[in-house]
Design an enzyme around this catalytic site. Structure first.
Site: not given
Ligand code: SDX
Length: 392
Positions: A271, A328
């Site tokens: 998140h 989710d």
């Molecule tokens: C919702 O914003 C909100 O409030 C949203 C929400 C709402 O109520 O409106 O809460 C609802 O959208 C919840 C999130 C649902 N999405 C998912 O579950 C999809 C999987 N999650 C990711 O895509 C991610 O965690 C996000 C999109 C939720 C957040 O992305 P960020 O903050 O841009 O983080 P990032 O992509 O920069 O990741 C940071 C690191 C990266 O690794 P490094 O490059 O540092 O090595 O964490 C890793 C990412 O690769 N990472 C994950 C991951 N989420 C982040 N690696 C594996 N699996 C994951 N789920």
């Protein structure tokens, strides 16, 4: 002015506005609507009351709540011509695409734009969209199932009536199950607002050009559809089903999620704001166990979800990046137990988020926020002379 601006992709470190609606503390896992904790609201309130709280700022008195529901029911009819637009879609159309189109189409049937400085005008528009949107969500589902479109029963509560519109069958006495109603009401409360998430920011950006409320919400629905945002609740179940089909081998998926060369992410994990736990996920996890118990549903996917979460939470890759189950991760397990089909999961998220979108759009307009127009850092070609076609 051309001054140098700081680059902040995804606005990770940018506050786009001041807002009095929702408070999040990502470190402590705190979520409050208008100062009330999500734990108390999920336990003691109901979705219609929470919608009133978010949009008008206070919990309604009994008479305000009754009047609000009455005014919503009065405007819950959707112009019959909207059905012609719905008919144009193939049954395979994704409900989110149908919903963003039909919501935008509402503008055509309600042309008068909202005069935000008139409380009465704003109130009428709020009741209209809160009345019509659940109908559109139910119709999107019934279209996909090839069922006749229904209007439910106006003597029922807001969430009950939605469930009836979704599931009632012709020539069948519809029995309302209070377990289903309570579980869905709680889920909708937990999804109702979440400060400046992607879809809410979209509603604000579109509304900042003074585009209408329905058009702004239609844009928010499209943003929510993405698998990185609301679309994750559908992607989670598809991931858990794939793990189940793979003999429950969630280690393989954890390895895939950690593999930099593999675009796969553990859906429902991580998140932007919550860096310890998503308070909603904690509530939904308990609710999922209760609902499956009460309904006598034994869903192996819940066991896979628990095992997957446990494994990931003890893995350094996830711990070092503060990745935890989000809203989710477990919600789809409840939707499934309630008989809601997977393609409708994100539409349920939209139904829950609607009051938040309305409240944030209203606040943005009442505060007379400027049109959203960020700057950029240019990295393209320097000045160069035009090249005649014969010389290219
Ligand atoms: C919702 O914003 C909100 O409030 C949203 C929400 C709402 O109520 O409106 O809460 C609802 O959208 C919840 C999130 C649902 N999405 C998912 O579950 C999809 C999987 N999650 C990711 O895509 C991610 O965690 C996000 C999109 C939720 C957040 O992305 P960020 O903050 O841009 O983080 P990032 O992509 O920069 O990741 C940071 C690191 C990266 O690794 P490094 O490059 O540092 O090595 O964490 C890793 C990412 O690769 N990472 C994950 C991951 N989420 C982040 N690696 C594996 N699996 C994951 N789920």
């Amino acid at each position: 002015t051309g001054g140098i601006t700081t680059l902040d992709p995804g606005f990770k470190n940018t506050s786009s506005c001041e807002s009095a609606i929702t408070f999040l503390d990502g470190e402590k896992g705190i979520l409050r609507y208008r100062g009330y904790s999500i734990e108390e609201l999920a336990e003691k309130s109901d979705f219609l009351e929470v919608a009133y709280l978010l949009i008008f700022g206070e919990l309604p008195t009994t008479s305000q709540k009754l009047q609000f529901h009455k005014d919503i029911k009065k405007t819950a009819l959707v112009d019959e011509d909207v059905k012609k637009i719905l008919d144009g879609f193939p049954r395979s159309a994704h409900p989110m695409g149908v919903l963003s189109a039909l919501t935008s189409a509402l503008t055509a049937f309600n042309p008068t734009s909202v005069n935000v400085s008139s409380e009465q005008d704003m109130y009428r528009a709020v009741c209209k969209i809160l009345g019509k949107f659940p109908v559109l969500v139910a119709w999107a589902y019934r279209k996909e199932e090839g069922l006749p479109l229904a209007y439910g029963d106006n003597s029922l509560g807001y969430v009950e009536n939605f469930i009836k519109m979704m599931f009632e069958l012709p020539n069948e006495e519809y029995k309302m199950n209070p377990i289903v109603v309570n579980a869905l009401d709680k889920l909708l409360i937990l999804h109702a607002d979440h400060e400046q998430n992607c879809s809410t920011s979209t509603v604000r950006v579109v509304g900042s050009s003074h585009a209408g409320l329905f058009a702004s919400i239609s844009a928010g629905i499209s943003a929510l559809w993405g698998p990185l945002h609301g679309g994750a609740n559908q992607a989670v179940i598809e991931m858990l089903e794939a793990i189940k089909a793979d003999g429950g081998d969630y280690q393989k998926y954890i390895a895939k999620a950690k593999d930099k060369d593999d675009p796969f992410r553990l859906m429902g994990f991580g998140h932007r704001v919550y860096k310890n736990f998503d308070p909603r996920a904690n509530i939904i996890k308990v609710a999922a166990e209760e609902v499956l118990n009460d309904l006598g549903v034994d869903d192996p996917v819940l066991d896979i979800a628990r095992g997957l979460a446990q494994e990931a939470l003890s893995d350094d890759y996830f711990k070092s990046r503060n990745l935890y189950p989000n809203v989710d991760f477990y919600s789809g397990i409840i939707y499934r137990a309630l008989g809601i089909p997977v393609p409708m999961f994100t539409a349920m998220f939209a139904l829950g988020r609607l009051p938040g979108w309305i409240a944030q759009w209203k606040e943005m307009r009442l505060r007379k926020e400027p049109i959203s127009r960020p700057r950029q850092l240019y990295t393209g070609a320097p000045l160069r002379a035009f090249v005649e076609e014969s010389k290219r």
